[in-house]
Scaffold this motif. Structure first.
Motif, PDB file in Angstrom:
ATOM      1  N   TYR A 280       9.567 -19.070  -5.001  1.00  0.00           N
ATOM      2  CA  TYR A 280       8.315 -18.776  -4.502  1.00  0.00           C
ATOM      3  C   TYR A 280       8.243 -17.327  -4.046  1.00  0.00           C
ATOM      4  O   TYR A 280       7.157 -16.486  -4.530  1.00  0.00           O
ATOM      5  CB  TYR A 280       7.805 -19.462  -3.078  1.00  0.00           C
ATOM      6  N   GLY A 281       9.290 -16.908  -3.450  1.00  0.00           N
ATOM      7  CA  GLY A 281       9.292 -15.551  -3.388  1.00  0.00           C
ATOM      8  C   GLY A 281       9.323 -14.453  -4.535  1.00  0.00           C
ATOM      9  O   GLY A 281       9.205 -13.281  -4.412  1.00  0.00           O
ATOM     10  N   ALA A 282       9.875 -14.741  -5.612  1.00  0.00           N
ATOM     11  CA  ALA A 282       9.761 -14.320  -6.857  1.00  0.00           C
ATOM     12  C   ALA A 282       8.542 -14.121  -7.510  1.00  0.00           C
ATOM     13  O   ALA A 282       8.306 -12.915  -8.455  1.00  0.00           O
ATOM     14  CB  ALA A 282      10.741 -14.974  -7.729  1.00  0.00           C
ATOM     15  N   LEU A 283       7.289 -14.930  -7.156  1.00  0.00           N
ATOM     16  CA  LEU A 283       6.087 -14.888  -7.920  1.00  0.00           C
ATOM     17  C   LEU A 283       5.574 -13.267  -7.727  1.00  0.00           C
ATOM     18  O   LEU A 283       5.031 -13.133  -8.754  1.00  0.00           O
ATOM     19  CB  LEU A 283       5.457 -15.979  -7.622  1.00  0.00           C
ATOM     20  N   PRO A 284       5.410 -12.835  -6.517  1.00  0.00           N
ATOM     21  CA  PRO A 284       4.583 -11.759  -6.473  1.00  0.00           C
ATOM     22  C   PRO A 284       5.436 -10.594  -7.109  1.00  0.00           C
ATOM     23  O   PRO A 284       4.477  -9.520  -7.646  1.00  0.00           O
ATOM     24  CB  PRO A 284       4.648 -11.443  -4.994  1.00  0.00           C
ATOM     25  N   GLY A 320      -5.740  -0.515  -8.095  1.00  0.00           N
ATOM     26  CA  GLY A 320      -4.258  -1.089  -7.849  1.00  0.00           C
ATOM     27  C   GLY A 320      -4.409  -0.963  -6.221  1.00  0.00           C
ATOM     28  O   GLY A 320      -3.974  -1.983  -5.631  1.00  0.00           O
ATOM     29  N   LEU A 321      -4.518   0.302  -5.548  1.00  0.00           N
ATOM     30  CA  LEU A 321      -4.248   0.189  -4.246  1.00  0.00           C
ATOM     31  C   LEU A 321      -5.428  -0.329  -3.337  1.00  0.00           C
ATOM     32  O   LEU A 321      -5.098  -1.159  -2.354  1.00  0.00           O
ATOM     33  CB  LEU A 321      -4.546   1.812  -3.896  1.00  0.00           C
ATOM     34  N   LEU A 322      -6.662  -0.483  -3.970  1.00  0.00           N
ATOM     35  CA  LEU A 322      -7.676  -1.496  -3.345  1.00  0.00           C
ATOM     36  C   LEU A 322      -7.406  -3.060  -3.254  1.00  0.00           C
ATOM     37  O   LEU A 322      -7.384  -3.717  -2.253  1.00  0.00           O
ATOM     38  CB  LEU A 322      -9.046  -1.239  -3.807  1.00  0.00           C
ATOM     39  N   MET A 323      -6.761  -3.296  -4.440  1.00  0.00           N
ATOM     40  CA  MET A 323      -6.227  -4.823  -4.429  1.00  0.00           C
ATOM     41  C   MET A 323      -4.999  -4.889  -3.527  1.00  0.00           C
ATOM     42  O   MET A 323      -4.922  -5.934  -3.148  1.00  0.00           O
ATOM     43  CB  MET A 323      -5.783  -5.063  -5.911  1.00  0.00           C
ATOM     44  N   SER A 324      -4.241  -4.124  -3.143  1.00  0.00           N
ATOM     45  CA  SER A 324      -3.181  -4.308  -2.411  1.00  0.00           C
ATOM     46  C   SER A 324      -3.567  -4.419  -0.711  1.00  0.00           C
ATOM     47  O   SER A 324      -3.025  -5.231  -0.021  1.00  0.00           O
ATOM     48  CB  SER A 324      -2.352  -2.760  -2.447  1.00  0.00           C
ATOM     49  N   ALA A 325      -4.795  -3.941  -0.630  1.00  0.00           N
ATOM     50  CA  ALA A 325      -5.394  -4.077   0.844  1.00  0.00           C
ATOM     51  C   ALA A 325      -5.781  -5.633   0.993  1.00  0.00           C
ATOM     52  O   ALA A 325      -5.913  -5.899   2.100  1.00  0.00           O
ATOM     53  CB  ALA A 325      -6.536  -3.284   1.097  1.00  0.00           C
ATOM     54  N   VAL A 326      -5.847  -6.500  -0.071  1.00  0.00           N
ATOM     55  CA  VAL A 326      -5.898  -8.121   0.103  1.00  0.00           C
ATOM     56  C   VAL A 326      -4.954  -8.701   0.920  1.00  0.00           C
ATOM     57  O   VAL A 326      -5.063  -9.860   1.252  1.00  0.00           O
ATOM     58  CB  VAL A 326      -6.068  -8.397  -1.365  1.00  0.00           C
ATOM     59  N   ILE A 327      -3.836  -8.017   1.045  1.00  0.00           N
ATOM     60  CA  ILE A 327      -2.528  -8.608   1.716  1.00  0.00           C
ATOM     61  C   ILE A 327      -2.919  -9.239   2.993  1.00  0.00           C
ATOM     62  O   ILE A 327      -2.543 -10.110   3.701  1.00  0.00           O
ATOM     63  CB  ILE A 327      -1.469  -7.652   1.514  1.00  0.00           C
ATOM     64  N   MET A 343      -0.182 -12.670  -1.521  1.00  0.00           N
ATOM     65  CA  MET A 343       0.610 -11.625  -1.816  1.00  0.00           C
ATOM     66  C   MET A 343       0.896 -11.092  -3.548  1.00  0.00           C
ATOM     67  O   MET A 343       1.264 -10.320  -3.757  1.00  0.00           O
ATOM     68  CB  MET A 343       2.045 -12.362  -1.489  1.00  0.00           C
ATOM     69  N   CYS A 344       0.734 -12.205  -4.227  1.00  0.00           N
ATOM     70  CA  CYS A 344       0.761 -11.736  -5.683  1.00  0.00           C
ATOM     71  C   CYS A 344      -0.340 -10.961  -6.082  1.00  0.00           C
ATOM     72  O   CYS A 344      -0.100  -9.885  -6.794  1.00  0.00           O
ATOM     73  CB  CYS A 344       0.486 -13.095  -6.569  1.00  0.00           C
ATOM     74  N   GLY A 349      -1.566  -5.208  -7.478  1.00  0.00           N
ATOM     75  CA  GLY A 349      -2.031  -3.869  -7.308  1.00  0.00           C
ATOM     76  C   GLY A 349      -1.196  -2.939  -7.118  1.00  0.00           C
ATOM     77  O   GLY A 349      -1.280  -1.576  -7.616  1.00  0.00           O
ATOM     78  N   GLN A 350      -0.278  -3.183  -6.210  1.00  0.00           N
ATOM     79  CA  GLN A 350       0.809  -2.160  -6.055  1.00  0.00           C
ATOM     80  C   GLN A 350       1.444  -1.686  -7.327  1.00  0.00           C
ATOM     81  O   GLN A 350       1.832  -0.391  -7.327  1.00  0.00           O
ATOM     82  CB  GLN A 350       1.806  -2.538  -4.971  1.00  0.00           C
ATOM     83  N   GLY A 351       1.692  -2.612  -8.177  1.00  0.00           N
ATOM     84  CA  GLY A 351       2.400  -2.366  -9.483  1.00  0.00           C
ATOM     85  C   GLY A 351       1.765  -1.424 -10.392  1.00  0.00           C
ATOM     86  O   GLY A 351       1.969  -0.589 -10.999  1.00  0.00           O
ATOM     87  N   MET A 352       0.337  -1.563 -10.420  1.00  0.00           N
ATOM     88  CA  MET A 352      -0.684  -1.084 -11.054  1.00  0.00           C
ATOM     89  C   MET A 352      -0.665   0.519 -10.666  1.00  0.00           C
ATOM     90  O   MET A 352      -0.576   1.568 -11.404  1.00  0.00           O
ATOM     91  CB  MET A 352      -2.129  -1.359 -10.963  1.00  0.00           C
ATOM     92  N   ALA A 353      -0.638   0.660  -9.396  1.00  0.00           N
ATOM     93  CA  ALA A 353      -0.713   2.157  -8.805  1.00  0.00           C
ATOM     94  C   ALA A 353       0.591   2.767  -9.027  1.00  0.00           C
ATOM     95  O   ALA A 353       0.456   3.833  -9.428  1.00  0.00           O
ATOM     96  CB  ALA A 353      -0.910   1.812  -7.376  1.00  0.00           C
ATOM     97  N   SER A 354       1.620   2.097  -8.638  1.00  0.00           N
ATOM     98  CA  SER A 354       3.031   2.702  -8.866  1.00  0.00           C
ATOM     99  C   SER A 354       3.255   3.238 -10.327  1.00  0.00           C
ATOM    100  O   SER A 354       3.817   4.383 -10.682  1.00  0.00           O
ATOM    101  CB  SER A 354       3.967   1.680  -8.527  1.00  0.00           C
ATOM    102  N   ALA A 355       2.825   2.378 -11.437  1.00  0.00           N
ATOM    103  CA  ALA A 355       2.940   2.778 -12.711  1.00  0.00           C
ATOM    104  C   ALA A 355       2.395   3.758 -13.283  1.00  0.00           C
ATOM    105  O   ALA A 355       2.991   4.722 -13.826  1.00  0.00           O
ATOM    106  CB  ALA A 355       2.624   1.486 -13.501  1.00  0.00           C
ATOM    107  N   ILE A 356       1.013   4.096 -12.573  1.00  0.00           N
ATOM    108  CA  ILE A 356       0.360   5.315 -13.275  1.00  0.00           C
ATOM    109  C   ILE A 356       0.404   6.550 -12.577  1.00  0.00           C
ATOM    110  O   ILE A 356       0.010   7.605 -12.906  1.00  0.00           O
ATOM    111  CB  ILE A 356      -1.148   4.765 -13.645  1.00  0.00           C
ATOM    112  N   SER A 357       1.010   6.468 -11.106  1.00  0.00           N
ATOM    113  CA  SER A 357       0.944   7.672 -10.388  1.00  0.00           C
ATOM    114  C   SER A 357       1.999   8.620 -10.930  1.00  0.00           C
ATOM    115  O   SER A 357       1.745   9.837 -10.856  1.00  0.00           O
ATOM    116  CB  SER A 357       1.473   7.200  -8.854  1.00  0.00           C
ATOM    117  N   TRP A 358       2.931   8.024 -11.504  1.00  0.00           N
ATOM    118  CA  TRP A 358       4.105   9.159 -12.183  1.00  0.00           C
ATOM    119  C   TRP A 358       3.315   9.542 -13.533  1.00  0.00           C
ATOM    120  O   TRP A 358       3.883  10.809 -13.879  1.00  0.00           O
ATOM    121  CB  TRP A 358       5.511   8.314 -12.193  1.00  0.00           C
TER     122      TRP A 358
END
Length: 434
Positions: A280-284, A320-327, A343-344, A349-358
């Motif tokens: 289950y921990g792998a799903l997020p 993505g960052l706003l989605m992360s706040a759902v945690i 958590m997913c 959302g964190q993945g979305m933000a991380s991908a495009i920030s660079w």
């Protein structure tokens, strides 16, 4: 002669850049495998060595202390020596310290190995940024950055069930022996297969022209640059870059919660069995991979439709960052399925933000300081990685639960979105006068 010229004009570009992308995806996979392996072993390490939550928080964050402190010197070294040498030495170093974790016997020795790991991992993402900016035109850069960013989460997703099996079968030390060995082997492959475009085998002039005409910096950053203090001031006085730095701090703080405390959260707070946690921990983490890929494609599609860099590169990060706040919603349910859903969503959302920030950073960084700008960004961003695990550990030790820790992570998402909306403004490349 005319026919020869026509033949040259019609020469098809080679696709060496995609092989280069494959290399940095593999090396990034290894990088994050070696960062996150301790999160799986943490409950057993804590039990064997008698560490409380506050001490585990310090161990988790130790890697980021050294990683953050040497970011700017690493950028300078990267500009002088280039990514082939720097990245190869870094991979050898951090893999050695990963394996050495299996020999630790105390709090101090474990902190020492984590500091060594962080020191040698420091050049990784500045090197990734330089390589992608060197090898890829602007229209492909979002996909390329999304691909190697996705490799981070592939490492995290695969490491959870596989390393959990190693943990249960052979003990926690086996995790560090196996992951360290993988890196040492791949370092040889890196040295023999990577080089800059002008020196690389398998690339023709048509591909170099494609990269250059599309906004890639193949002819600029392939050279070893001399950096002056006058040039350096641009990295610390630009409003655009400070907006990026604050956003990067928030993105990394969220990431490091998942990389360090998340498995322990499932085991200690939600009372999940170790093997069940591995599944289950792998799903997020898989959700984060989807977020990375969707954000990269979405951003590049908006670039191709000429929406403008501001919209194409900023909107996916803000969403993505706003989605992360759902945690934080996980605090209000005892249903484990709903907890995993929240958590997913947050890690997607964190993945979305991380991908495009660079990708956004690559569009605005000064041409003369590509590697160094990436290092300064990583320096500030990874202060979030240094502080987040320690803060979470303190909050858990102080309150006896993870509720306040999830509120902290949620606030990081809101802070990052604020920075992208109100501080960065309209992005454009920073020009340094000669």
């Amino acid at each position: 002669m005319g026919q020869e010229n026509i033949g040259k004009i019609k020469e098809k570009p080679t696709k060496r850049r995609w092989f280069v992308l494959f290399l940095i995806c593999i090396i990034t996979f290894i990088n994050y495998l070696d960062r996150a392996n301790i999160s799986v072993a943490a409950p057993f390490i804590s039990s064997d060595m008698g560490f409380d939550a506050a001490k585990m928080g310090l161990i988790f964050s130790a890697m980021s202390w050294s990683y953050t402190c040497v970011q700017i010197p690493c950028g300078w070294v990267l500009e002088r020596l280039g990514p082939r040498i720097v990245y190869g030495i870094a991979l050898l170093g951090w893999s050695t310290f990963t394996g050495a974790m299996s020999l630790t016997y105390s709090f101090a020795s474990m902190i020492g190995c984590r500091l060594g790991l962080g020191f040698f991992e420091a050049p990784a993402f500045p090197a990734n940024g330089r390589i992608v900016t060197t090898w890829f035109p602007s229209k492909e850069r979002g996909l390329a950055i999304g691909a190697y960013t996705g490799a981070e989460y592939v490492g995290l997703a695969l490491c959870t069930p596989i390393l959990t099996w190693l943990l249960v079968t052979f003990g926690w030390k086996a995790i560090f022996i196996a992951t360290g060995a993988i890196g040492l082997i791949f370092a040889i492959f890196w040295f023999t297969h990577y080089n800059d475009p002008s020196k690389s085998k398998g690339v023709n002039q048509a591909e170099i022209d494609l990269i250059k005409d599309g906004g890639g910096l193949s002819d600029t950053v392939a050279e070893k640059n001399k950096v002056t203090w006058k040039q350096m001031k641009y990295l610390f006085t630009s409003r655009q870059l400070w907006g990026m730095y604050i956003g990067g701090f928030s993105i990394t703080a969220i990431l490091f919660f998942f990389m360090t405390w998340f498995p322990s959260y499932l085991v200690t707070e939600r009372h999940m069995a170790i093997l069940k946690m591995g599944i289950y921990g792998a799903l997020p983490y898989f959700a984060a991979i989807a977020g990375v890929l969707i954000a990269g494609r979405w951003s590049d599609w908006m670039v191709s439709k000429e929406y403008g860099i501001g919209i194409a590169r900023k909107i996916p990060v803000i969403v993505g960052l706003l989605m992360s706040a759902v945690i934080m919603c996980a605090n209000y349910t005892d249903n484990i399925a709903l907890v995993i859903v929240f958590m997913c969503i947050a890690f997607f959302g964190q993945g979305m933000a991380s991908a495009i920030s660079w990708a956004l950073l690559s569009e605005i960084m000064p041409r003369q300081l590509v590697g160094l700008c990436g290092s300064v960004y990583n320096f500030v961003a990874n202060m979030g990685g240094a502080l987040s695990p320690a803060i979470v550990g303190y909050l858990i030790a102080r309150t006896g639960s993870y509720a306040s820790a999830l509120v902290f992570v949620s606030c990081m998402g809101v802070l990052g979105a604020f920075s992208y909306i109100f501080i960065i403004g309209k992005p454009k490349r920073i020009e340094i006068s000669e």
